[in-house]
Scaffold this active site. Structure first.
Site, PDB file in Angstrom:
ATOM      1  N   GLU A   1     -47.835   6.712   0.379  1.00 41.81           N
ATOM      2  CA  GLU A   1     -46.555   7.375   0.156  1.00 41.81           C
ATOM      3  C   GLU A   1     -46.763   8.871  -0.022  1.00 41.81           C
ATOM      4  O   GLU A   1     -47.869   9.334  -0.349  1.00 41.81           O
ATOM      5  CB  GLU A   1     -45.871   6.794  -1.074  1.00 41.81           C
ATOM      6  CG  GLU A   1     -46.672   6.933  -2.359  1.00 41.81           C
ATOM      7  CD  GLU A   1     -46.035   6.216  -3.533  1.00 41.81           C
ATOM      8  OE1 GLU A   1     -44.790   6.163  -3.592  1.00 41.81           O
ATOM      9  OE2 GLU A   1     -46.782   5.698  -4.382  1.00 41.81           O
TER      10      GLU A   1
ATOM     11  N   HIS B   1     -36.336   6.858  -1.935  1.00 44.38           N
ATOM     12  CA  HIS B   1     -37.779   6.954  -1.661  1.00 44.38           C
ATOM     13  C   HIS B   1     -38.176   5.864  -0.677  1.00 44.38           C
ATOM     14  O   HIS B   1     -37.521   4.816  -0.589  1.00 44.38           O
ATOM     15  CB  HIS B   1     -38.575   6.791  -2.959  1.00 44.38           C
ATOM     16  CG  HIS B   1     -40.053   7.003  -2.804  1.00 44.38           C
ATOM     17  ND1 HIS B   1     -40.603   8.172  -2.301  1.00 44.38           N
ATOM     18  CD2 HIS B   1     -41.105   6.178  -3.067  1.00 44.38           C
ATOM     19  CE1 HIS B   1     -41.920   8.071  -2.293  1.00 44.38           C
ATOM     20  NE2 HIS B   1     -42.251   6.858  -2.743  1.00 44.38           N
TER      21      HIS B   1
ATOM     22  N   CYS C   1     -41.173  11.983   1.686  1.00 40.39           N
ATOM     23  CA  CYS C   1     -41.505  10.565   1.862  1.00 40.39           C
ATOM     24  C   CYS C   1     -41.029  10.013   3.202  1.00 40.39           C
ATOM     25  O   CYS C   1     -41.795   9.388   3.947  1.00 40.39           O
ATOM     26  CB  CYS C   1     -40.935   9.750   0.708  1.00 40.39           C
ATOM     27  SG  CYS C   1     -39.126   9.797   0.565  1.00 40.39           S
TER      28      CYS C   1
END
Length: 350
Positions: A323, A311, A267
């Site tokens: 993402e 994240h 990510c």
């Protein structure tokens, strides 16, 4: 039996639509620069003449003549700046097309490599389905490139059309120039008039090149064309570039610790790479990317970073974000992520 040449034809058609970025005959950039140089010389000569005459001539007639001389010099200076702006935006358009041509060539070469190793796949139905999926994946990547370049060209076209709208010589307003962008049948749209390329340029192209980070920061917001066909606003041209970079990696698999375009990202690797390609350095780890200006979730713009403990995603605007799931994909904006603490939304470029 599948005709493998037909599978590649859509990629070839997309490449033909984008064009080559090359043009024949007169070089517009050289002509713009020459005109700008001449107009700047006219401006300098006019101001020098006013300075020389001013102490030796007085009265109403003198004041009128000197005022007209100054106005003519200002008009020539404004037109010189317009010529510079045309040159800069034309070069930006060429750069966009050439970058797109290169990306499409790499995608085409990748699919040719698949086809060259597809003889065994073609002999069985399941293998043919696998080959069709590869064709669709490559076509999707190519379409993303064309959409992104189309949006960039729309911005450049809007900038070019706007040049000259405020320039006047002796009270006569100069109208915008006509014509399209180099090497492409993709024309500008009203929805992309917000600037993503510099409209003025304070230094010569020879000194600073066609486009610099300082130019971008002076321009303000930029439009971004999203995969669903909607247009979102980014707070800066760098943020818009970061979004386009991230979108170019749709379909790339998730790889823990990955930082390789086309091969695999995690990510924070995706967001760091996307901004790095746009000329903005951000930290490597997800929780460290809560940098810049915090903004409310309802105020998120394209390029803003949505950060949790472990994240990070990139806002696209219009209620969407991209993402690094598995694979990298677009998803609705949210604040929850598997029970992780939500840090907030941050704007790295403001």
């Amino acid at each position: 039996m599948i005709d493998v040449q037909l599978l590649k034809q859509p990629l070839d058609d997309l490449a033909a639509t984008l064009g080559t970025g090359m043009f024949q005959g007169v070089d517009p950039v050289r002509e713009f620069d020459q005109v700008g140089t001449t107009l700047q010389q006219v401006c300098d000569c006019g101001l020098a003449a006013v300075k020389e005459i001013e102490p030796a001539w007085s009265g109403l007639t003198a004041e009128t003549a000197l005022a007209e001389g100054r106005e003519l010099a200002r008009g020539a200076d404004a037109l010189a700046n317009d010529s510079q702006a045309l040159s800069v935006n034309w070069l930006a358009a060429i750069e966009s097309v050439l970058r797109g041509v290169g990306e499409l060539a790499l995608i085409g070469a990748s699919f040719v490599n698949v086809l060259q190793n597809s003889r065994e796949l073609l002999s069985q139905p399941l293998g043919q389905l696998v080959l069709l999926k590869e064709a669709l994946d490559h076509l999707s990547r190519a379409l993303d490139v064309v959409l992104r370049i189309s949006a960039e060209l729309s911005v450049a076209s809007g900038n070019i059309s706007a040049v000259g709208s405020a320039s006047a010589v002796g009270g006569a307003t100069m109208g915008p120039p006509g014509g399209g962008l180099p090497g492409s049948g993709l024309m500008g749209s009203a929805e992309a008039q917000q600037s993503g390329f510099p409209s003025t340029h304070s230094a010569s192209y020879a000194e600073n090149g066609p486009y610099s980070a300082s130019d971008s920061l002076a321009v303000g917001t930029a439009s971004v064309l999203l995969p669903d066909g909607t247009v979102a606003q980014a707070p800066t041209p760098q943020a818009a570039d970061a979004v386009r970079n991230a979108l170019s990696q749709q379909g790339v698999p998730y790889v823990w610790g990955g930082t390789s375009p086309g091969a695999g990202f995690d990510c924070s690797g995706l967001t760091q790479w996307a901004y790095g390609q746009a000329g903005v350095d951000i930290p490597r780890l997800a929780h460290e990317q809560s940098i810049g200006t915090p903004v409310g979730i309802s105020e998120a713009m394209a390029g803003d970073l949505v950060v949790w403990d472990g994240h990070v995603a990139m806002a696209l605007g219009n209620g969407q974000m991209i993402e690094a799931g598995n694979p990298i994909s677009v998803s609705p904006m949210r604040t929850d992520n598997m029970g992780q603490a939500f840090h907030g939304v941050y704007r790295p470029t403001s």
